[in-house]
Design a protein around this motif. Structure first.
Motif, short mmCIF file in Angstrom:
data_model
loop_
_atom_site.label_atom_id
_atom_site.label_comp_id
_atom_site.label_asym_id
_atom_site.label_seq_id
_atom_site.Cartn_x
_atom_site.Cartn_y
_atom_site.Cartn_z
N LYS A 259 34.43 64.65 9.84
CA LYS A 259 33.30 64.91 8.81
C LYS A 259 31.97 64.39 8.89
CE LYS A 259 36.80 65.99 4.82
NZ LYS A 259 37.14 65.39 3.59
N ALA A 262 30.44 66.46 11.61
CA ALA A 262 29.90 67.65 11.01
C ALA A 262 28.45 67.35 10.42
CB ALA A 262 31.12 68.15 10.35
N ARG A 278 34.84 71.98 11.10
CA ARG A 278 35.11 72.25 9.44
C ARG A 278 36.40 72.49 9.12
NH1 ARG A 278 29.38 75.61 8.31
NH2 ARG A 278 28.19 73.60 7.93
#
Length: 288
Positions: A259, A262, A278
């Motif tokens: 995460k 990202a 994702r």
């Protein structure tokens, strides 16, 4: 006292120490024995209570032109954030990482730098990473295994982005990165599990990873390693998946790292890689 040298070297070697006095002198001697000599050691201690800091200062005093000790009053950042801080101080064309209890074989820098420059010829302007195999040894340097990769059942050929999101097969103490990759990985987020893992993910997403089969390190196992020969290999990950209750903490950290990746690189990732990261970031929302 912070000891500095202002000369720019071709290679910066980064070492974060913590209670490593027992083996540190042997490691430092192996750096001095390198066939490639245009390097600088950048060192930071993470709150040692033994003679580690004294050993570093003695080494810096004896080799003023080759050592920079980072004065930092914060203690126990942990290896990931301590190495991240060191990486911020690196200004050389190439950066390497060093563990306090290993021994570098004399051709380590030469072998890795040659592979790096060959990679740069093929991929000019790319963020690049080169890593090597190691010999696994016991505390007295007696050979345990000729190849760390075979010993750990790791496949360095598995270097794609989706592979490295799940597990890391790039060991920091064998790694060399170029300045382009160094600039891309910084700052290393708190969610990163290990500095080498974070760097490998970035390299796989935006650049190239090359491996060298030649072992360049005696990787000492002595029971007190900060990160020893048991790493997050694919076999380890799959075996832990059989019991998700016990694996919850590990999974949360791996997903948290994805995460963070990202969030950092969403604007620059290709569409396919963004979709992969994702989807992986949502794995904890799925059933077994």
């Amino acid at each position: 006292m912070e000891m500095k040298n202002s000369k720019r070297h071709e290679v910066d070697i980064l070492i974060s120490t913590y209670n490593g006095g027992q083996y540190l002198r042997e490691l430092l001697s192996s750096l001095l024995a390198q066939s490639f000599t245009d390097w600088r050691l950048i060192a930071r201690d993470d709150g040692s209570s033994d003679d580690t800091v004294e050993i570093l200062r003695e080494f810096a005093k004896a080799h003023r032109d080759k050592v920079l000790i980072i004065k930092d009053t914060r203690k126990r950042l942990g290896p990931c954030q301590s190495f991240a801080l060191l990486l911020e101080k690196s200004k050389a064309g190439y950066s390497m990482f060093c563990d306090q209890d290993d021994v570098w074989l004399p051709e380590k820098i030469d072998v890795t730098l040659k592979a790096m420059k060959g990679l740069e010829e093929r991929y000019k302007g790319f963020p690049l990473l080169v890593h090597t195999d190691m010999k696994v040894v016991d505390r007295g340097l007696k050979l345990i295994a000729m190849s760390f990769w075979r010993f750990q059942h790791l496949a360095p050929t598995m270097k794609r982005f989706n592979n490295l999101l799940v597990f890391n097969n790039v060991t920091g103490c064998t790694m060399m990165i170029n300045a382009k990759l160094r600039d891309m990985v910084l700052p290393v987020p708190r969610a990163a599990i290990l500095h080498d893992w974070w760097i490998a993910i970035v390299a796989s997403a935006f650049g190239r990873i090359e491996y060298v089969k030649t072992p360049t390190v005696l990787y000492r196992q002595h029971g007190a390693n900060e990160t020893g020969a048991v790493k997050y290999s694919i076999n380890y990950f799959v075996s832990r998946l059989k019991d998700l209750d016990k694996t919850a903490g590990l999974l949360k950290r791996i997903v948290g790292q994805a995460k963070a990746f990202a969030d950092r690189y969403a604007e620059t990732l290709s569409d396919d890689k963004l979709e992969v990261v994702r989807c992986f970031s949502c794995i904890l929302e799925k059933g077994k």
